[in-house]
Design a protein around this motif. Structure first.
Motif, PDB file in Angstrom:
ATOM      1  N   TYR A  81       0.836  -1.214   0.000  1.00 23.16           N
ATOM      2  CA  TYR A  81       0.000   0.000   0.000  1.00 23.16           C
ATOM      3  C   TYR A  81       0.868   1.261   0.000  1.00 23.16           C
ATOM      4  O   TYR A  81       0.573   2.242  -0.684  1.00 23.16           O
ATOM      5  CB  TYR A  81      -0.929  -0.004   1.217  1.00 23.16           C
ATOM      6  CG  TYR A  81      -1.882  -1.170   1.251  1.00 23.16           C
ATOM      7  CD1 TYR A  81      -2.413  -1.703   0.086  1.00 23.16           C
ATOM      8  CD2 TYR A  81      -2.266  -1.742   2.470  1.00 23.16           C
ATOM      9  CE1 TYR A  81      -3.284  -2.777   0.120  1.00 23.16           C
ATOM     10  CE2 TYR A  81      -3.143  -2.818   2.517  1.00 23.16           C
ATOM     11  CZ  TYR A  81      -3.635  -3.342   1.331  1.00 23.16           C
ATOM     12  OH  TYR A  81      -4.490  -4.395   1.382  1.00 23.16           O
ATOM     13  N   PHE A  82       1.951   1.220   0.776  1.00 23.50           N
ATOM     14  CA  PHE A  82       2.822   2.391   0.839  1.00 23.50           C
ATOM     15  C   PHE A  82       3.501   2.646  -0.512  1.00 23.50           C
ATOM     16  O   PHE A  82       3.638   3.785  -0.963  1.00 23.50           O
ATOM     17  CB  PHE A  82       3.863   2.193   1.943  1.00 23.50           C
ATOM     18  CG  PHE A  82       4.759   3.389   2.146  1.00 23.50           C
ATOM     19  CD1 PHE A  82       4.253   4.567   2.667  1.00 23.50           C
ATOM     20  CD2 PHE A  82       6.112   3.348   1.803  1.00 23.50           C
ATOM     21  CE1 PHE A  82       5.070   5.670   2.854  1.00 23.50           C
ATOM     22  CE2 PHE A  82       6.925   4.447   1.987  1.00 23.50           C
ATOM     23  CZ  PHE A  82       6.401   5.610   2.515  1.00 23.50           C
ATOM     24  N   GLY A  83       3.910   1.556  -1.182  1.00 22.57           N
ATOM     25  CA  GLY A  83       4.513   1.710  -2.500  1.00 22.57           C
ATOM     26  C   GLY A  83       3.533   2.280  -3.507  1.00 22.57           C
ATOM     27  O   GLY A  83       3.886   3.129  -4.340  1.00 22.57           O
ATOM     28  N   ILE A  84       2.283   1.809  -3.443  1.00 23.71           N
ATOM     29  CA  ILE A  84       1.269   2.348  -4.356  1.00 23.71           C
ATOM     30  C   ILE A  84       1.028   3.831  -4.085  1.00 23.71           C
ATOM     31  O   ILE A  84       0.866   4.636  -5.008  1.00 23.71           O
ATOM     32  CB  ILE A  84      -0.035   1.540  -4.211  1.00 23.71           C
ATOM     33  CG1 ILE A  84       0.169   0.105  -4.695  1.00 23.71           C
ATOM     34  CG2 ILE A  84      -1.174   2.207  -4.971  1.00 23.71           C
ATOM     35  CD1 ILE A  84      -1.018  -0.799  -4.472  1.00 23.71           C
ATOM     36  N   LEU A  85       1.026   4.211  -2.812  1.00 26.61           N
ATOM     37  CA  LEU A  85       0.843   5.613  -2.454  1.00 26.61           C
ATOM     38  C   LEU A  85       1.967   6.488  -3.017  1.00 26.61           C
ATOM     39  O   LEU A  85       1.722   7.567  -3.564  1.00 26.61           O
ATOM     40  CB  LEU A  85       0.766   5.753  -0.929  1.00 26.61           C
ATOM     41  CG  LEU A  85       0.645   7.184  -0.398  1.00 26.61           C
ATOM     42  CD1 LEU A  85      -0.630   7.836  -0.919  1.00 26.61           C
ATOM     43  CD2 LEU A  85       0.698   7.198   1.123  1.00 26.61           C
ATOM     44  N   LEU A  86       3.208   5.995  -2.897  1.00 25.97           N
ATOM     45  CA  LEU A  86       4.333   6.763  -3.443  1.00 25.97           C
ATOM     46  C   LEU A  86       4.216   6.918  -4.954  1.00 25.97           C
ATOM     47  O   LEU A  86       4.461   7.995  -5.501  1.00 25.97           O
ATOM     48  CB  LEU A  86       5.650   6.076  -3.089  1.00 25.97           C
ATOM     49  CG  LEU A  86       6.092   6.128  -1.624  1.00 25.97           C
ATOM     50  CD1 LEU A  86       7.378   5.330  -1.423  1.00 25.97           C
ATOM     51  CD2 LEU A  86       6.302   7.580  -1.185  1.00 25.97           C
ATOM     52  N   LEU A  87       3.831   5.836  -5.639  1.00 23.93           N
ATOM     53  CA  LEU A  87       3.655   5.933  -7.088  1.00 23.93           C
ATOM     54  C   LEU A  87       2.535   6.899  -7.457  1.00 23.93           C
ATOM     55  O   LEU A  87       2.641   7.658  -8.433  1.00 23.93           O
ATOM     56  CB  LEU A  87       3.363   4.551  -7.667  1.00 23.93           C
ATOM     57  CG  LEU A  87       4.528   3.551  -7.700  1.00 23.93           C
ATOM     58  CD1 LEU A  87       4.079   2.238  -8.329  1.00 23.93           C
ATOM     59  CD2 LEU A  87       5.703   4.133  -8.487  1.00 23.93           C
ATOM     60  N   ALA A  88       1.467   6.888  -6.676  1.00 21.99           N
ATOM     61  CA  ALA A  88       0.346   7.788  -6.961  1.00 21.99           C
ATOM     62  C   ALA A  88       0.760   9.244  -6.789  1.00 21.99           C
ATOM     63  O   ALA A  88       0.393  10.110  -7.595  1.00 21.99           O
ATOM     64  CB  ALA A  88      -0.829   7.449  -6.054  1.00 21.99           C
ATOM     65  N   VAL A  89       1.511   9.508  -5.715  1.00 21.65           N
ATOM     66  CA  VAL A  89       1.960  10.884  -5.486  1.00 21.65           C
ATOM     67  C   VAL A  89       2.896  11.338  -6.601  1.00 21.65           C
ATOM     68  O   VAL A  89       2.785  12.463  -7.116  1.00 21.65           O
ATOM     69  CB  VAL A  89       2.644  10.992  -4.109  1.00 21.65           C
ATOM     70  CG1 VAL A  89       3.291  12.361  -3.948  1.00 21.65           C
ATOM     71  CG2 VAL A  89       1.641  10.744  -2.993  1.00 21.65           C
ATOM     72  N   ALA A  90       3.835  10.457  -7.014  1.00 21.89           N
ATOM     73  CA  ALA A  90       4.749  10.812  -8.094  1.00 21.89           C
ATOM     74  C   ALA A  90       3.994  11.036  -9.399  1.00 21.89           C
ATOM     75  O   ALA A  90       4.270  11.985 -10.155  1.00 21.89           O
ATOM     76  CB  ALA A  90       5.806   9.721  -8.266  1.00 21.89           C
ATOM     77  N   GLY A  91       3.011  10.161  -9.680  1.00 24.59           N
ATOM     78  CA  GLY A  91       2.218  10.328 -10.893  1.00 24.59           C
ATOM     79  C   GLY A  91       1.417  11.610 -10.879  1.00 24.59           C
ATOM     80  O   GLY A  91       1.308  12.310 -11.899  1.00 24.59           O
ATOM     81  N   ALA A  92       0.831  11.951  -9.710  1.00 23.84           N
ATOM     82  CA  ALA A  92       0.067  13.197  -9.603  1.00 23.84           C
ATOM     83  C   ALA A  92       0.976  14.407  -9.774  1.00 23.84           C
ATOM     84  O   ALA A  92       0.582  15.429 -10.355  1.00 23.84           O
ATOM     85  CB  ALA A  92      -0.648  13.249  -8.258  1.00 23.84           C
ATOM     86  N   SER A  93       2.205  14.303  -9.273  1.00 23.91           N
ATOM     87  CA  SER A  93       3.155  15.410  -9.420  1.00 23.91           C
ATOM     88  C   SER A  93       3.480  15.652 -10.885  1.00 23.91           C
ATOM     89  O   SER A  93       3.510  16.802 -11.351  1.00 23.91           O
ATOM     90  CB  SER A  93       4.436  15.108  -8.636  1.00 23.91           C
ATOM     91  OG  SER A  93       4.171  14.977  -7.256  1.00 23.91           O
ATOM     92  N   ILE A  94       3.711  14.566 -11.625  1.00 27.71           N
ATOM     93  CA  ILE A  94       3.999  14.714 -13.052  1.00 27.71           C
ATOM     94  C   ILE A  94       2.785  15.264 -13.794  1.00 27.71           C
ATOM     95  O   ILE A  94       2.892  16.149 -14.643  1.00 27.71           O
ATOM     96  CB  ILE A  94       4.436  13.359 -13.642  1.00 27.71           C
ATOM     97  CG1 ILE A  94       5.754  12.906 -13.007  1.00 27.71           C
ATOM     98  CG2 ILE A  94       4.580  13.450 -15.153  1.00 27.71           C
ATOM     99  CD1 ILE A  94       6.185  11.516 -13.436  1.00 27.71           C
TER     100      ILE A  94
END
Length: 415
Positions: free
Chosen positions: A35-48
Protein backbone atom coordinates in the motif's frame (compact mmCIF):
# COMPACT_ATOMS: atom_id res chain seq x y z
CA UNK A 1 21.02 19.70 -22.98
CA UNK A 2 17.37 18.90 -22.40
CA UNK A 3 16.73 16.31 -19.70
CA UNK A 4 14.11 13.67 -20.52
CA UNK A 5 13.78 12.26 -17.01
CA UNK A 6 10.83 14.10 -15.41
CA UNK A 7 11.62 13.37 -11.75
CA UNK A 8 13.84 15.31 -9.39
CA UNK A 9 16.31 13.63 -7.02
CA UNK A 10 13.54 13.50 -4.43
CA UNK A 11 11.10 12.03 -6.91
CA UNK A 12 13.64 9.48 -8.12
CA UNK A 13 14.22 8.46 -4.49
CA UNK A 14 10.47 8.07 -3.98
CA UNK A 15 10.26 5.84 -7.08
CA UNK A 16 13.15 3.67 -5.87
CA UNK A 17 11.54 3.43 -2.45
CA UNK A 18 8.22 2.38 -4.00
CA UNK A 19 9.90 -0.38 -5.99
CA UNK A 20 11.74 -1.51 -2.88
CA UNK A 21 8.43 -1.65 -1.00
CA UNK A 22 6.93 -3.85 -3.70
CA UNK A 23 9.88 -6.24 -3.58
CA UNK A 24 9.88 -6.43 0.21
CA UNK A 25 6.08 -6.83 0.35
CA UNK A 26 6.35 -9.77 -2.01
CA UNK A 27 9.32 -11.34 -0.16
CA UNK A 28 8.02 -10.92 3.39
CA UNK A 29 4.29 -10.86 2.79
CA UNK A 30 3.77 -7.42 4.35
CA UNK A 31 0.69 -5.91 2.70
CA UNK A 32 1.27 -2.48 4.26
CA UNK A 33 4.47 -2.08 2.25
CA UNK A 34 2.48 -2.74 -0.91
CA UNK A 35 0.00 0.00 0.00
CA UNK A 36 2.82 2.39 0.84
CA UNK A 37 4.51 1.71 -2.50
CA UNK A 38 1.27 2.35 -4.36
CA UNK A 39 0.84 5.61 -2.45
CA UNK A 40 4.33 6.76 -3.44
CA UNK A 41 3.65 5.93 -7.09
CA UNK A 42 0.35 7.79 -6.96
CA UNK A 43 1.96 10.88 -5.49
CA UNK A 44 4.75 10.81 -8.09
CA UNK A 45 2.22 10.33 -10.89
CA UNK A 46 0.07 13.20 -9.60
CA UNK A 47 3.15 15.41 -9.42
CA UNK A 48 4.00 14.71 -13.05
CA UNK A 49 0.37 15.20 -14.11
CA UNK A 50 0.19 18.59 -12.38
CA UNK A 51 3.05 19.79 -14.56
CA UNK A 52 2.40 18.06 -17.89
CA UNK A 53 -1.38 17.70 -18.15
CA UNK A 54 -2.32 21.32 -17.55
CA UNK A 55 -3.00 23.42 -20.62
CA UNK A 56 -1.32 26.78 -20.83
CA UNK A 57 -1.02 29.53 -23.39
CA UNK A 58 2.16 31.58 -23.37
CA UNK A 59 3.24 34.71 -25.26
CA UNK A 60 6.70 36.23 -24.91
CA UNK A 61 7.63 39.75 -26.02
CA UNK A 62 10.93 41.57 -25.53
CA UNK A 63 11.87 45.23 -25.65
CA UNK A 64 15.24 46.94 -25.40
CA UNK A 65 16.43 50.15 -23.79
CA UNK A 66 18.02 51.64 -25.83
CA UNK A 67 16.51 50.08 -28.95
CA UNK A 68 19.92 49.46 -30.54
CA UNK A 69 22.53 47.61 -28.52
CA UNK A 70 26.08 48.92 -28.99
CA UNK A 71 29.29 46.95 -28.70
CA UNK A 72 30.86 47.58 -25.31
CA UNK A 73 27.77 49.23 -23.81
CA UNK A 74 24.95 47.80 -21.73
CA UNK A 75 21.26 47.69 -22.55
CA UNK A 76 18.26 46.56 -20.56
CA UNK A 77 16.09 43.75 -21.91
CA UNK A 78 12.51 43.74 -20.65
CA UNK A 79 10.72 40.40 -21.12
CA UNK A 80 6.93 40.16 -20.77
CA UNK A 81 5.46 36.65 -20.47
CA UNK A 82 1.72 36.08 -20.70
CA UNK A 83 0.70 32.81 -19.03
CA UNK A 84 -2.63 31.04 -18.57
CA UNK A 85 -2.60 27.90 -16.44
CA UNK A 86 -5.46 25.74 -15.12
CA UNK A 87 -3.92 25.14 -11.71
CA UNK A 88 -1.71 27.23 -9.44
CA UNK A 89 1.99 26.76 -10.11
CA UNK A 90 4.89 27.06 -7.66
CA UNK A 91 7.86 29.32 -8.37
CA UNK A 92 10.59 28.15 -10.72
CA UNK A 93 13.62 29.46 -12.55
CA UNK A 94 13.91 31.06 -15.99
CA UNK A 95 16.71 31.44 -18.51
CA UNK A 96 16.73 33.46 -21.74
CA UNK A 97 19.14 32.10 -24.36
CA UNK A 98 21.66 34.72 -25.52
CA UNK A 99 23.55 34.67 -28.83
CA UNK A 100 27.32 35.01 -29.09
CA UNK A 101 26.93 38.68 -29.94
CA UNK A 102 25.63 39.49 -26.44
CA UNK A 103 26.91 38.85 -22.94
CA UNK A 104 24.90 38.99 -19.73
CA UNK A 105 23.22 37.08 -16.91
CA UNK A 106 19.81 36.28 -18.33
CA UNK A 107 18.27 34.15 -15.60
CA UNK A 108 16.33 34.45 -12.39
CA UNK A 109 13.37 33.26 -10.34
CA UNK A 110 10.06 32.77 -12.13
CA UNK A 111 7.23 33.68 -9.73
CA UNK A 112 4.38 31.41 -8.64
CA UNK A 113 1.11 31.81 -10.55
CA UNK A 114 -2.46 31.47 -9.42
CA UNK A 115 -5.21 29.52 -11.16
CA UNK A 116 -6.41 30.81 -14.50
CA UNK A 117 -9.64 28.85 -14.73
CA UNK A 118 -11.61 32.08 -15.07
CA UNK A 119 -9.78 32.87 -18.26
CA UNK A 120 -7.62 35.70 -16.97
CA UNK A 121 -4.09 35.74 -18.36
CA UNK A 122 -1.31 36.40 -15.89
CA UNK A 123 1.51 38.68 -17.02
CA UNK A 124 5.01 38.19 -15.66
CA UNK A 125 7.62 40.93 -16.23
CA UNK A 126 11.28 39.95 -16.23
CA UNK A 127 14.37 42.03 -16.97
CA UNK A 128 18.11 41.73 -17.27
CA UNK A 129 21.04 43.63 -18.77
CA UNK A 130 23.23 42.66 -21.71
CA UNK A 131 26.45 44.02 -23.17
CA UNK A 132 27.13 44.07 -26.89
CA UNK A 133 30.08 41.85 -27.82
CA UNK A 134 29.85 41.21 -31.56
CA UNK A 135 28.46 43.51 -34.23
CA UNK A 136 25.56 42.22 -36.32
CA UNK A 137 21.92 41.17 -36.08
CA UNK A 138 21.33 38.42 -33.54
CA UNK A 139 18.36 36.59 -32.03
CA UNK A 140 17.54 36.29 -28.34
CA UNK A 141 15.59 33.27 -27.20
CA UNK A 142 13.96 30.94 -26.63
CA UNK A 143 12.96 31.58 -23.02
CA UNK A 144 12.97 28.47 -20.87
CA UNK A 145 11.20 28.08 -17.54
CA UNK A 146 11.98 25.19 -15.22
CA UNK A 147 9.33 24.44 -12.61
CA UNK A 148 8.63 21.74 -10.03
CA UNK A 149 5.46 20.47 -8.42
CA UNK A 150 4.54 21.54 -4.83
CA UNK A 151 6.09 18.32 -3.43
CA UNK A 152 9.34 18.74 -5.33
CA UNK A 153 9.06 15.31 -6.94
CA UNK A 154 8.73 16.20 -10.64
CA UNK A 155 10.16 18.91 -12.86
CA UNK A 156 9.34 20.38 -16.22
CA UNK A 157 11.29 22.56 -18.60
CA UNK A 158 9.04 24.68 -20.79
CA UNK A 159 10.40 26.43 -23.87
CA UNK A 160 8.67 29.58 -25.10
CA UNK A 161 9.71 29.53 -28.72
CA UNK A 162 9.47 33.20 -29.60
CA UNK A 163 12.81 34.75 -30.60
CA UNK A 164 13.52 38.44 -30.86
CA UNK A 165 16.01 40.01 -33.27
CA UNK A 166 18.40 42.54 -31.78
CA UNK A 167 20.77 44.80 -33.66
CA UNK A 168 24.25 45.15 -32.19
CA UNK A 169 25.81 48.32 -33.57
CA UNK A 170 29.55 49.09 -33.76
CA UNK A 171 31.22 50.64 -30.74
CA UNK A 172 30.79 54.41 -30.57
CA UNK A 173 33.81 56.13 -29.01
CA UNK A 174 33.67 59.71 -27.75
CA UNK A 175 36.44 61.48 -29.67
CA UNK A 176 38.04 64.84 -28.77
CA UNK A 177 36.43 67.80 -30.56
CA UNK A 178 37.92 69.83 -33.39
CA UNK A 179 37.26 73.18 -31.69
CA UNK A 180 40.94 74.15 -31.84
CA UNK A 181 40.70 74.09 -35.62
CA UNK A 182 37.57 76.18 -36.14
CA UNK A 183 39.19 78.61 -38.52
CA UNK A 184 41.20 75.99 -40.34
CA UNK A 185 38.57 73.35 -40.94
CA UNK A 186 35.57 75.49 -41.75
CA UNK A 187 33.65 75.97 -38.53
CA UNK A 188 32.28 74.37 -35.37
CA UNK A 189 28.67 73.91 -34.34
CA UNK A 190 28.44 77.53 -33.16
CA UNK A 191 29.71 78.84 -36.48
CA UNK A 192 27.40 76.54 -38.36
CA UNK A 193 24.41 77.66 -36.36
CA UNK A 194 25.11 81.26 -37.26
CA UNK A 195 25.39 80.36 -40.91
CA UNK A 196 22.29 78.23 -40.82
CA UNK A 197 20.39 81.20 -39.54
CA UNK A 198 21.41 83.13 -42.63
CA UNK A 199 19.57 80.85 -44.96
CA UNK A 200 20.43 77.17 -44.74
CA UNK A 201 16.69 76.51 -44.63
CA UNK A 202 16.43 78.24 -48.01
CA UNK A 203 18.89 76.06 -49.93
CA UNK A 204 17.95 75.90 -53.61
CA UNK A 205 18.59 72.81 -55.69
CA UNK A 206 19.47 73.80 -59.26
CA UNK A 207 20.06 71.65 -62.36
CA UNK A 208 23.48 70.06 -62.76
CA UNK A 209 25.95 71.97 -64.95
CA UNK A 210 29.05 70.26 -66.40
CA UNK A 211 31.91 71.02 -64.06
CA UNK A 212 29.83 70.85 -60.87
CA UNK A 213 31.20 68.52 -58.23
CA UNK A 214 29.36 65.22 -58.15
CA UNK A 215 29.66 65.38 -54.36
CA UNK A 216 27.17 68.29 -54.32
CA UNK A 217 24.35 66.35 -55.97
CA UNK A 218 21.04 66.73 -54.12
CA UNK A 219 19.74 63.17 -54.40
CA UNK A 220 16.23 63.82 -53.10
CA UNK A 221 15.69 66.66 -55.55
CA UNK A 222 17.21 64.51 -58.31
CA UNK A 223 14.73 61.72 -57.60
CA UNK A 224 11.86 64.20 -57.52
CA UNK A 225 12.79 66.02 -60.74
CA UNK A 226 14.15 62.97 -62.57
CA UNK A 227 17.28 64.96 -63.48
CA UNK A 228 20.56 65.69 -61.74
CA UNK A 229 20.21 68.53 -59.22
CA UNK A 230 22.94 70.13 -57.06
CA UNK A 231 22.88 72.22 -53.89
CA UNK A 232 23.37 75.81 -55.01
CA UNK A 233 24.37 77.38 -51.69
CA UNK A 234 25.67 74.37 -49.82
CA UNK A 235 29.20 75.57 -49.14
CA UNK A 236 28.02 78.99 -48.06
CA UNK A 237 25.72 77.64 -45.37
CA UNK A 238 27.21 74.48 -43.90
CA UNK A 239 30.82 73.36 -43.46
CA UNK A 240 31.44 69.97 -45.03
CA UNK A 241 33.39 66.90 -43.98
CA UNK A 242 33.91 63.49 -45.51
CA UNK A 243 34.60 60.18 -43.77
CA UNK A 244 36.00 57.51 -46.07
CA UNK A 245 36.07 53.85 -45.03
CA UNK A 246 38.16 51.67 -47.33
CA UNK A 247 36.37 48.30 -47.41
CA UNK A 248 38.64 46.55 -49.91
CA UNK A 249 39.04 43.01 -48.57
CA UNK A 250 42.74 42.88 -49.53
CA UNK A 251 43.36 45.33 -46.68
CA UNK A 252 41.58 43.17 -44.12
CA UNK A 253 41.32 39.56 -43.10
CA UNK A 254 39.28 37.44 -45.51
CA UNK A 255 36.66 36.88 -42.80
CA UNK A 256 35.74 40.58 -42.95
CA UNK A 257 33.84 39.96 -46.18
CA UNK A 258 31.87 37.00 -44.84
CA UNK A 259 30.10 38.33 -41.75
CA UNK A 260 30.25 41.30 -39.37
CA UNK A 261 32.20 40.93 -36.17
CA UNK A 262 34.73 38.40 -37.46
CA UNK A 263 37.84 40.55 -38.11
CA UNK A 264 39.02 42.67 -35.12
CA UNK A 265 40.85 45.08 -37.42
CA UNK A 266 37.77 45.73 -39.55
CA UNK A 267 35.67 46.11 -36.42
CA UNK A 268 38.03 48.84 -35.19
CA UNK A 269 37.76 50.55 -38.57
CA UNK A 270 33.95 50.52 -38.52
CA UNK A 271 33.99 51.84 -34.95
CA UNK A 272 36.43 54.59 -35.95
CA UNK A 273 34.18 55.50 -38.88
CA UNK A 274 30.97 55.94 -36.89
CA UNK A 275 32.85 57.66 -34.06
CA UNK A 276 34.40 60.16 -36.46
CA UNK A 277 31.00 60.83 -38.04
CA UNK A 278 29.46 61.39 -34.61
CA UNK A 279 32.24 63.80 -33.63
CA UNK A 280 32.01 65.82 -36.84
CA UNK A 281 28.22 65.99 -36.83
CA UNK A 282 28.26 67.08 -33.19
CA UNK A 283 30.76 69.82 -34.11
CA UNK A 284 28.40 71.09 -36.79
CA UNK A 285 29.70 69.59 -40.02
CA UNK A 286 27.52 68.17 -42.76
CA UNK A 287 29.10 64.75 -43.17
CA UNK A 288 29.06 62.31 -46.04
CA UNK A 289 30.25 58.73 -45.57
CA UNK A 290 31.92 57.10 -48.55
CA UNK A 291 33.79 54.02 -49.60
CA UNK A 292 37.15 54.57 -51.26
CA UNK A 293 35.59 53.75 -54.66
CA UNK A 294 33.03 56.53 -54.25
CA UNK A 295 30.13 54.38 -53.09
CA UNK A 296 27.90 56.30 -50.70
CA UNK A 297 27.69 54.31 -47.47
CA UNK A 298 25.25 56.71 -45.82
CA UNK A 299 23.24 59.69 -46.96
CA UNK A 300 24.56 63.11 -46.03
CA UNK A 301 24.03 63.88 -42.33
CA UNK A 302 23.50 67.54 -41.48
CA UNK A 303 25.41 69.19 -38.68
CA UNK A 304 23.90 68.57 -35.25
CA UNK A 305 21.55 65.81 -36.47
CA UNK A 306 22.43 63.13 -33.90
CA UNK A 307 19.24 61.21 -34.71
CA UNK A 308 20.70 60.35 -38.10
CA UNK A 309 23.92 59.29 -36.39
CA UNK A 310 21.89 56.74 -34.40
CA UNK A 311 20.38 55.51 -37.66
CA UNK A 312 23.90 55.23 -39.09
CA UNK A 313 24.87 52.95 -36.21
CA UNK A 314 22.04 50.57 -37.06
CA UNK A 315 22.92 50.68 -40.75
CA UNK A 316 26.57 49.83 -40.07
CA UNK A 317 25.65 46.86 -37.85
CA UNK A 318 25.81 44.57 -40.90
CA UNK A 319 28.55 46.30 -42.91
CA UNK A 320 31.19 43.97 -44.37
CA UNK A 321 34.26 44.29 -46.57
CA UNK A 322 34.02 44.10 -50.37
CA UNK A 323 36.10 42.27 -52.94
CA UNK A 324 37.72 45.11 -54.95
CA UNK A 325 40.64 47.29 -53.87
CA UNK A 326 40.26 50.87 -55.08
CA UNK A 327 42.09 53.20 -52.69
CA UNK A 328 43.92 54.85 -55.59
CA UNK A 329 40.56 56.07 -56.96
CA UNK A 330 40.16 58.32 -53.94
CA UNK A 331 41.93 61.18 -55.71
CA UNK A 332 39.16 61.36 -58.33
CA UNK A 333 36.49 61.96 -55.70
CA UNK A 334 38.09 65.17 -54.49
CA UNK A 335 39.61 66.44 -57.73
CA UNK A 336 38.69 70.05 -58.46
CA UNK A 337 36.97 70.73 -55.11
CA UNK A 338 38.01 72.15 -51.77
CA UNK A 339 36.36 70.70 -48.69
CA UNK A 340 36.69 70.55 -44.94
CA UNK A 341 38.00 67.54 -42.98
CA UNK A 342 38.60 64.32 -44.89
CA UNK A 343 38.99 61.33 -42.57
CA UNK A 344 40.35 58.22 -44.29
CA UNK A 345 40.12 54.94 -42.39
CA UNK A 346 42.07 52.08 -43.92
CA UNK A 347 43.44 48.66 -42.99
CA UNK A 348 46.73 47.60 -44.58
CA UNK A 349 48.48 50.80 -45.63
CA UNK A 350 51.84 50.73 -47.41
CA UNK A 351 54.12 53.49 -48.77
CA UNK A 352 52.69 53.19 -52.29
CA UNK A 353 49.23 53.88 -50.88
CA UNK A 354 50.53 57.01 -49.15
CA UNK A 355 51.90 58.27 -52.48
CA UNK A 356 48.68 57.39 -54.32
CA UNK A 357 46.44 59.48 -52.05
CA UNK A 358 48.88 62.40 -51.71
CA UNK A 359 46.85 64.82 -53.92
CA UNK A 360 43.78 64.50 -51.68
CA UNK A 361 45.55 66.27 -48.80
CA UNK A 362 45.69 69.48 -50.83
CA UNK A 363 41.90 69.54 -51.23
CA UNK A 364 41.06 69.30 -47.54
CA UNK A 365 41.48 71.69 -44.64
CA UNK A 366 42.08 68.75 -42.29
CA UNK A 367 43.17 65.53 -44.05
CA UNK A 368 43.59 62.60 -41.65
CA UNK A 369 44.57 58.94 -42.11
CA UNK A 370 43.71 56.35 -39.47
CA UNK A 371 45.43 53.10 -40.41
CA UNK A 372 44.83 49.78 -38.69
CA UNK A 373 47.77 48.04 -40.38
CA UNK A 374 50.42 50.55 -41.53
CA UNK A 375 53.50 49.06 -43.19
CA UNK A 376 57.03 50.44 -43.26
CA UNK A 377 57.22 54.23 -43.42
CA UNK A 378 53.74 54.62 -44.93
CA UNK A 379 52.57 57.00 -42.19
CA UNK A 380 55.72 59.12 -42.48
CA UNK A 381 55.19 59.46 -46.21
CA UNK A 382 51.55 60.39 -45.75
CA UNK A 383 52.54 63.00 -43.16
CA UNK A 384 55.10 64.42 -45.59
CA UNK A 385 52.29 64.83 -48.12
CA UNK A 386 50.24 66.85 -45.64
CA UNK A 387 48.10 64.19 -43.92
CA UNK A 388 47.63 64.00 -40.18
CA UNK A 389 48.18 60.35 -39.37
CA UNK A 390 47.70 57.79 -36.62
CA UNK A 391 48.00 54.03 -36.30
CA UNK A 392 45.03 52.49 -34.51
CA UNK A 393 45.05 49.08 -32.89
CA UNK A 394 41.97 46.85 -32.40
CA UNK A 395 42.72 46.73 -28.67
CA UNK A 396 43.99 50.31 -28.38
CA UNK A 397 42.62 53.70 -27.42
CA UNK A 398 40.93 55.23 -30.45
CA UNK A 399 40.27 58.55 -28.70
CA UNK A 400 43.95 58.97 -27.84
CA UNK A 401 45.03 58.15 -31.40
CA UNK A 402 42.50 60.64 -32.78
CA UNK A 403 43.65 63.34 -30.37
CA UNK A 404 47.31 62.80 -31.27
CA UNK A 405 46.57 62.94 -34.99
CA UNK A 406 44.54 66.13 -34.69
CA UNK A 407 46.83 67.84 -32.21
CA UNK A 408 50.31 66.95 -33.40
CA UNK A 409 49.83 65.74 -36.91
CA UNK A 410 51.82 62.51 -36.58
CA UNK A 411 51.38 59.61 -34.19
CA UNK A 412 53.89 56.77 -34.64
CA UNK A 413 52.88 54.92 -31.50
CA UNK A 414 50.19 52.25 -31.84
CA UNK A 415 47.78 53.08 -29.03
Amino acid sequence: MRRLWPLTVRGTGALILAITCFVMANEFGIAELMYFGILLLAVAGASIASLYLTRRTDVVTRSFTPDVVTVGRTSTVAVRVGVRTAVPTPPGTWHDALPKGLRGRSEGVFPALGSGLRGAERVVDLSYTVTGVKRGVHSIGPLSVRSTDPFGLARRRTLFGERTSVTVAPALIDLPPLTDFAGETGGTLHTTTNQLGQGADNLVARPYIPGDSMRRIHWRATAHRDELMVRQEEQESTPEASVVLDRGVLRWAAEAMQAPGTDPGFEMAVSACVSAVARLVHDGYAVEVLDSDGTVLAERIDGGDMVEVEALLSHFATLTARRDDSLARLTRLFAGVMTGPVILIVGRFDPSDADAIAPVAHHSTLPMVLAVGPLGDALDRAADHGWRVAAIDPDGDLAAAWGNAVGRGVSHVVL
